[in-house]
Scaffold this active site. Structure first.
Site, PDB file in Angstrom:
ATOM      1  N   LYS A 130      13.451  -7.532   6.642  1.00 44.89           N
ATOM      2  CA  LYS A 130      12.533  -7.230   5.498  1.00 44.89           C
ATOM      3  C   LYS A 130      13.271  -7.027   4.022  1.00 44.89           C
ATOM      4  CE  LYS A 130      13.041  -2.387   6.921  1.00 44.89           C
ATOM      5  NZ  LYS A 130      12.467  -1.326   7.924  1.00 44.89           N
ATOM      6  N   ARG A 174       4.452   8.515  10.466  1.00 40.44           N
ATOM      7  CA  ARG A 174       4.365   7.524   9.533  1.00 40.44           C
ATOM      8  C   ARG A 174       3.190   6.469  10.016  1.00 40.44           C
ATOM      9  NH1 ARG A 174       9.662   4.176   7.405  1.00 40.44           N
ATOM     10  NH2 ARG A 174       9.221   2.946   9.285  1.00 40.44           N
ATOM     11  N   TYR A 179      20.358   2.954 -26.488  1.00 32.45           N
ATOM     12  CA  TYR A 179      18.908   3.369 -26.928  1.00 32.45           C
ATOM     13  C   TYR A 179      18.921   4.881 -26.783  1.00 32.45           C
ATOM     14  CZ  TYR A 179      16.740  -1.218 -26.447  1.00 32.45           C
ATOM     15  OH  TYR A 179      16.582  -2.481 -26.375  1.00 32.45           O
TER      16      TYR A 179
HETATM   17  C1  LIG Z   1      13.465  -0.780   8.557  1.00 28.40           C
HETATM   18  C2  LIG Z   1      13.224  -0.585  10.084  1.00 28.40           C
HETATM   19  C3  LIG Z   1      14.372  -0.827  10.879  1.00 28.40           C
HETATM   20  C4  LIG Z   1      15.615  -1.042  10.629  1.00 28.40           C
HETATM   21  O1  LIG Z   1      16.379   0.327  10.315  1.00 28.40           O
HETATM   22  P1  LIG Z   1      18.060   0.335  10.144  1.00 28.40           P
HETATM   23  O2  LIG Z   1      18.289   1.850   9.684  1.00 28.40           O
HETATM   24  O3  LIG Z   1      18.292  -0.550   8.746  1.00 28.40           O
HETATM   25  O4  LIG Z   1      18.868  -0.155  11.282  1.00 28.40           O
HETATM   26  C5  LIG Z   1      14.163  -0.635  12.389  1.00 28.40           C
HETATM   27  N1  LIG Z   1      12.687  -0.368  12.788  1.00 28.40           N
HETATM   28  C6  LIG Z   1      11.711  -0.161  11.902  1.00 28.40           C
HETATM   29  C7  LIG Z   1      10.382   0.113  12.524  1.00 28.40           C
HETATM   30  C8  LIG Z   1      11.806  -0.275  10.615  1.00 28.40           C
HETATM   31  O5  LIG Z   1      11.025  -0.246   9.725  1.00 28.40           O
END
Ligand SMILES: *Cc1c(COP(=O)(O)O)cnc(C)c1O
Length: 369
Positions: A38, A136, A264
């Site tokens: 992702k 979540r 700035y």
């Molecule tokens: C992003 C994510 C992961 C990956 O987690 P890492 O700590 O980067 O290995 C795994 N499972 C879910 C549901 C996630 O949202």
């Protein structure tokens, strides 16, 4: 490694291979690996990373949103892709692109069934997400009956996996909580198999979960940050290799007198005679304003040059008063030293944030491809 002659994000595919094999070495031979790609593969390059991992034999991919999965299909990725956080407006596209949804609530389940039926699907693979304490996304433990009743009314979808997500797998002070999440998930999956008469694939751990809770590897593990070279502990970080190195060059050097200001809002005021370097990277490239005003630093000839004044959209200025250097010289923002973890800590954030912040404007170049 080639010297930078503009701002570049170097992506080292040998490092990716090393990290993949390291994680694999921690697993039982039957445990599948899902690579989380992702957010542009944690700010790197989703198609290059995914193709490389596909060649290494990865079993699954995950992305957050449908458009990310569709882009991987456009690039020719054929491995199954789990979409962790899809929205109903994209369900038709999701099916057209052979992506597999995480179904995490009654509303999402019902809307997906509707679309799958409209599109005459049979046993379309879906993944049911349970909430075991992160609060979540996810169904509750006592939703199993409800899911069963909904699925018994349709043949359009079939549950391919059950999963949940750990809230604090990197934190040894939360072992009791995490152990409880693990047993809760195992209980849910048992109840599910009893009701449904078969056991879908089970997966629970992210990178830290893989490393800290081998008893929770189950059928598949989900690794993101570990593939990119970080394990949420300095011991593990030492065994992994950072995939991404962010580099730039010195565009211009200025000599300034005492009390002259830089940038700035005149945020930096020189305490004496000084020398500054202007670097072509700014907040539009992912270096947030929190790195300014001497919080963050870059490396020039292996010496620390603090970022002075406010971070601009397209540049930063750094203090090179005590560094021998010239216009055109290379600058390292993060990579081996400092690591993305070190750099992120200078602004009180984490490697995940700085890596995924590097904007698409920064040119990607590939080592060992
Ligand atoms: C992003 C994510 C992961 C990956 O987690 P890492 O700590 O980067 O290995 C795994 N499972 C879910 C549901 C996630 O949202």
């Amino acid at each position: 490694m080639p010297k930078a002659s503009e701002t570049v994000l170097e992506i080292d595919l040998n490092a990716l291979k090393h990290n993949f094999n390291f994680i694999k070495s921690r697993l039982h031979t039957n445990t599948k690996i899902l690579a989380v790609v992702k957010a542009f593969a944690y700010g790197s390059d989703p198609t290059v990373i995914s193709k490389f991992l596909e060649d290494l034999g990865v079993d699954y991919f995950a992305v957050a949103y449908v458009n990310e999965g569709a882009a991987l299909r456009d690039a020719g990725i054929t491995t199954p892709i789990l979409v962790l956080h899809p929205q109903p407006i994209n369900f038709k596209t999701l099916i057209d692109r052979c992506l597999e949804p995480s179904l995490y609530s009654p509303k999402i389940l019902n809307e997906f069934i509707q679309v799958a039926e409209q599109k005459n699907q049979k046993d379309y693979p879906v993944h049911i997400k349970f909430n075991t304490g992160l609060n979540r996304l996810g169904f509750w433990e006592n939703d199993v009956d409800y899911i069963h009743s909904k699925l018994s009314e349709t043949s359009a979808i079939k549950v391919k996996s059950l999963f949940s997500h750990l809230a604090a797998s990197e934190d040894n002070n939360e072992k009791v909580f995490t152990t409880h999440q693990i047993s809760n998930f195992k209980q849910i999956s048992e109840e599910f198999s009893n009701k449904f008469g078969y056991q879908p694939m089970l997966h629970l751990t992210n990178t830290s979960g893989i490393l800290n809770y081998p008893e929770a590897h189950l059928d598949m593990v989900r690794t993101g940050i570990g593939l990119y070279g970080f394990g949420n502990s300095s011991e593990i970080d030492a065994l992994l290799k950072p995939v991404a190195t962010l580099k730039s060059i010195i565009s211009q050097i200025h000599m300034i007198e005492k009390d002259e200001t830089v940038g700035y809002n005149r945020a930096f005021k020189s305490p004496g005679f000084g020398k500054t370097a202007t670097i072509p990277i700014g907040h539009a490239d992912g270096i947030g304003r929190q790195y300014g005003n001497q919080n963050g630093y870059v490396m020039i000839h292996n010496q620390k040059a603090p970022i002075i004044g406010n971070v601009c959209m397209d540049m930063i200025m750094v203090d090179i008063t005590n560094i021998e250097c010239s216009e055109g010289d290379e600058v390292v923002i993060f990579g081996q030293n400092p690591s993305a973890v070190d750099f992120a800590e200078s602004a009180h954030t984490i490697s995940y944030e700085i890596l995924t912040a590097i904007s698409q404007r920064v040119k990607r170049i590939y080592l060992n491809s």
